[in-house]
Design a protein around this motif. Structure first.
Motif, short mmCIF file in Angstrom:
data_model
loop_
_atom_site.label_atom_id
_atom_site.label_comp_id
_atom_site.label_asym_id
_atom_site.label_seq_id
_atom_site.Cartn_x
_atom_site.Cartn_y
_atom_site.Cartn_z
N PHE A 23 10.06 5.55 1.88
CA PHE A 23 10.08 4.83 3.09
C PHE A 23 9.42 3.60 2.95
CE2 PHE A 23 10.78 9.06 4.40
CZ PHE A 23 12.02 8.86 5.12
N LYS A 24 9.77 2.45 3.21
CA LYS A 24 9.34 1.15 3.35
C LYS A 24 9.35 0.84 4.75
CE LYS A 24 9.75 -0.40 -1.30
NZ LYS A 24 9.93 -1.70 -1.91
N ILE A 66 0.84 -1.21 -0.16
CA ILE A 66 0.05 0.06 0.03
C ILE A 66 0.95 1.32 0.00
CG2 ILE A 66 -1.84 1.37 1.16
CD1 ILE A 66 -2.64 -1.59 2.53
N GLN A 67 0.47 2.34 -0.90
CA GLN A 67 1.16 3.55 -0.88
C GLN A 67 0.35 4.54 -0.35
OE1 GLN A 67 2.88 3.88 -4.57
NE2 GLN A 67 5.09 2.80 -4.24
N LEU A 68 0.88 5.74 0.17
CA LEU A 68 0.03 6.85 0.43
C LEU A 68 1.17 8.05 0.36
CD1 LEU A 68 -2.77 7.91 1.45
CD2 LEU A 68 -1.76 8.00 3.72
N LYS A 69 0.53 9.09 -0.37
CA LYS A 69 1.34 10.44 -0.36
C LYS A 69 0.77 11.16 0.87
CE LYS A 69 2.03 10.77 -5.16
NZ LYS A 69 1.78 11.33 -6.37
N ILE A 70 1.61 11.67 1.75
CA ILE A 70 1.20 12.65 2.96
C ILE A 70 2.20 13.56 3.18
CG2 ILE A 70 -0.30 10.71 4.07
CD1 ILE A 70 2.21 11.04 6.27
N SER A 71 1.77 14.85 3.70
CA SER A 71 2.66 15.81 4.05
C SER A 71 2.79 15.74 5.68
CB SER A 71 1.96 17.14 3.58
OG SER A 71 2.91 18.25 4.01
N LEU A 72 3.95 15.78 6.10
CA LEU A 72 4.17 15.31 7.82
C LEU A 72 5.24 16.62 8.10
CD1 LEU A 72 2.95 13.37 9.68
CD2 LEU A 72 5.01 12.05 8.98
N GLY A 73 4.72 17.46 8.78
CA GLY A 73 5.27 18.42 9.48
C GLY A 73 6.04 19.31 8.43
N GLY A 74 5.39 19.47 7.26
CA GLY A 74 5.87 20.16 5.88
C GLY A 74 6.62 19.43 5.04
N VAL A 75 6.63 18.18 5.40
CA VAL A 75 7.48 17.34 4.46
C VAL A 75 6.61 16.56 3.80
CG1 VAL A 75 9.43 15.87 4.36
CG2 VAL A 75 9.51 17.32 6.12
N SER A 76 6.72 16.48 2.24
CA SER A 76 5.88 15.39 1.59
C SER A 76 6.57 14.10 1.43
CB SER A 76 5.69 16.14 0.20
OG SER A 76 4.94 17.26 0.25
N LEU A 77 5.84 13.00 1.67
CA LEU A 77 6.57 11.87 1.72
C LEU A 77 5.43 10.83 1.01
CD1 LEU A 77 7.07 11.38 5.54
CD2 LEU A 77 8.79 11.90 4.01
N LEU A 78 6.27 9.95 0.47
CA LEU A 78 5.29 8.72 -0.30
C LEU A 78 5.63 7.59 0.84
CD1 LEU A 78 3.87 7.26 -2.39
CD2 LEU A 78 5.85 6.68 -3.62
N LEU A 79 4.69 7.01 1.57
CA LEU A 79 4.75 6.05 2.53
C LEU A 79 4.47 4.72 1.87
CD1 LEU A 79 3.04 7.36 5.43
CD2 LEU A 79 5.63 7.56 5.37
N GLN A 80 5.27 3.87 1.86
CA GLN A 80 4.83 2.55 1.29
C GLN A 80 5.12 1.42 2.28
OE1 GLN A 80 6.40 1.45 -2.57
NE2 GLN A 80 7.14 -0.38 -1.70
N GLY A 81 4.02 0.51 2.46
CA GLY A 81 4.28 -0.75 3.29
C GLY A 81 3.69 -2.04 2.72
N THR A 82 4.13 -3.07 3.27
CA THR A 82 3.27 -4.27 2.72
C THR A 82 2.85 -4.99 3.92
OG1 THR A 82 4.82 -4.68 0.98
CG2 THR A 82 3.89 -6.41 1.54
N VAL A 83 1.64 -5.07 3.67
CA VAL A 83 0.88 -6.01 4.89
C VAL A 83 0.70 -7.45 4.63
CG1 VAL A 83 -1.39 -6.11 6.42
CG2 VAL A 83 -0.48 -3.70 5.30
N ASP A 84 1.26 -8.26 5.63
CA ASP A 84 1.35 -9.59 4.97
C ASP A 84 -0.28 -10.22 5.02
OD1 ASP A 84 4.00 -9.94 5.56
OD2 ASP A 84 3.75 -9.95 7.70
N ARG A 85 -1.34 -9.72 5.73
CA ARG A 85 -2.44 -10.19 5.64
C ARG A 85 -3.56 -9.28 6.02
NH1 ARG A 85 -4.23 -15.87 7.83
NH2 ARG A 85 -5.85 -14.72 8.85
N LEU A 86 -4.68 -9.06 5.27
CA LEU A 86 -5.75 -8.16 5.69
C LEU A 86 -6.78 -9.07 5.80
CD1 LEU A 86 -5.00 -5.31 3.18
CD2 LEU A 86 -5.03 -4.94 5.77
N ASP A 87 -7.68 -8.81 7.05
CA ASP A 87 -8.96 -9.90 7.02
C ASP A 87 -9.80 -9.07 7.62
OD1 ASP A 87 -7.13 -11.84 7.05
OD2 ASP A 87 -7.72 -12.79 8.77
N LYS A 88 -11.12 -9.23 7.05
CA LYS A 88 -12.28 -8.30 7.81
C LYS A 88 -12.86 -8.99 8.94
CE LYS A 88 -15.17 -11.30 4.47
NZ LYS A 88 -16.09 -11.32 3.57
N THR A 89 -13.43 -7.81 9.81
CA THR A 89 -13.73 -8.61 11.13
C THR A 89 -15.26 -8.46 11.16
OG1 THR A 89 -13.43 -6.21 11.97
CG2 THR A 89 -11.57 -8.02 12.19
N SER A 90 -15.72 -8.93 12.02
CA SER A 90 -17.33 -9.52 11.98
C SER A 90 -17.95 -8.13 12.42
CB SER A 90 -17.66 -10.42 13.29
OG SER A 90 -17.18 -10.19 14.44
#
Ligand code: SF4
Length: 208
Positions: free
Chosen positions: A206-207, A47-71
């Motif tokens: 950033f990963k 998953i990637q997301l562009k955000i601005s943090l403290g005036g710094v623009s970042l492209l955040l990226q992370g890999t989630v091993d699993r995503l489950d829906k909950t009841s």
């Protein structure tokens, strides 16, 4: 039907036939997947997301091993841990900056799924720790990332290369020491208002 119904446990275990610890982890994971399969939404999702943090623009990226829906209409992001331990406590995970980034990525990608929960599943221990951040905790943890982001933008963070670089996830994804070996990224992926920082902002992928 898919998942465990299409891939036998025996086939999954073949690649780790001579690695007892990996064998146990694969078997445990398979058994739990048999139960969890109806709830699973995605596996190994980047998953990637562009955000601005403290005036710094970042492209955040992370890999989630699993995503489950909950009841209850929420989403559970599961992160596998393959180290021996020790198992962290929930209080420590609630303050973990890496986890708040995962929370941010999952919350932004699945805006209709609430609440967002995060789970570290320690496969060698066959134990897991699950947290659900309150809004105050979430905002507080995010604000704690501002100062490090600004320090990085000013070039104040010193990288210390060594043998440990071989296992560092930032080696080709943001570390200024290895920028010349880094895979080129799309310049449009990143813009920064602090363009006079020592580290070219385009390299700030950033990963986590
Ligand atoms: S690759 Fe860079 S950030 Fe990672 S340990 Fe080495 S010097 Fe530090």
């Amino acid at each position: 039907a898919g998942g465990p119904a299409r891939l036998s446990l025996e086939d999954c275990l073949k690649p780790v036939a001579y690695q007892p610890q990996a064998w146990s982890m694969v078997e445990r994971y398979y058994r739990r997947l048999e139960q969890d399969w109806p709830h699973m939404m995605a596996g190994n999702e980047t998953i990637q997301l562009k955000i601005s943090l403290g005036g710094v623009s970042l492209l955040l990226q992370g890999t989630v091993d699993r995503l489950d829906k909950t009841s209850d209409g929420g989403i559970l992001a599961i992160l596998f841990r393959t180290e021996d331990g020790p198992l962290p406590d929930a209080a420590g995970l609630r303050r973990d900056h890496a986890l708040v980034i995962y929370h941010l990525l999952v919350a932004a990608t699945y805006p209709l799924k609430r609440p967002v929960r995060l789970q570290e599943w320690w496969l060698p221990l066959d134990q897991n720790v699950t947290i659900e951040l309150s809004e105050d905790e979430y905002r507080h943890n995010l604000s704690g990332l501002r100062e490090p982001a600004q320090a990085l933008a000013r070039g104040e963070v010193m990288a210390r290369p060594g043998l440990h670089c071989d296992t560092c996830p930032f080696k080709y994804h943001g570390c200024p020491v290895y920028t010349h070996e880094e895979t080129q990224t799309d310049a449009e992926d990143f813009t920064s208002s602090l363009s006079d920082g020592k580290i070219p902002p385009r390299q700030w992928i950033f990963k986590v």
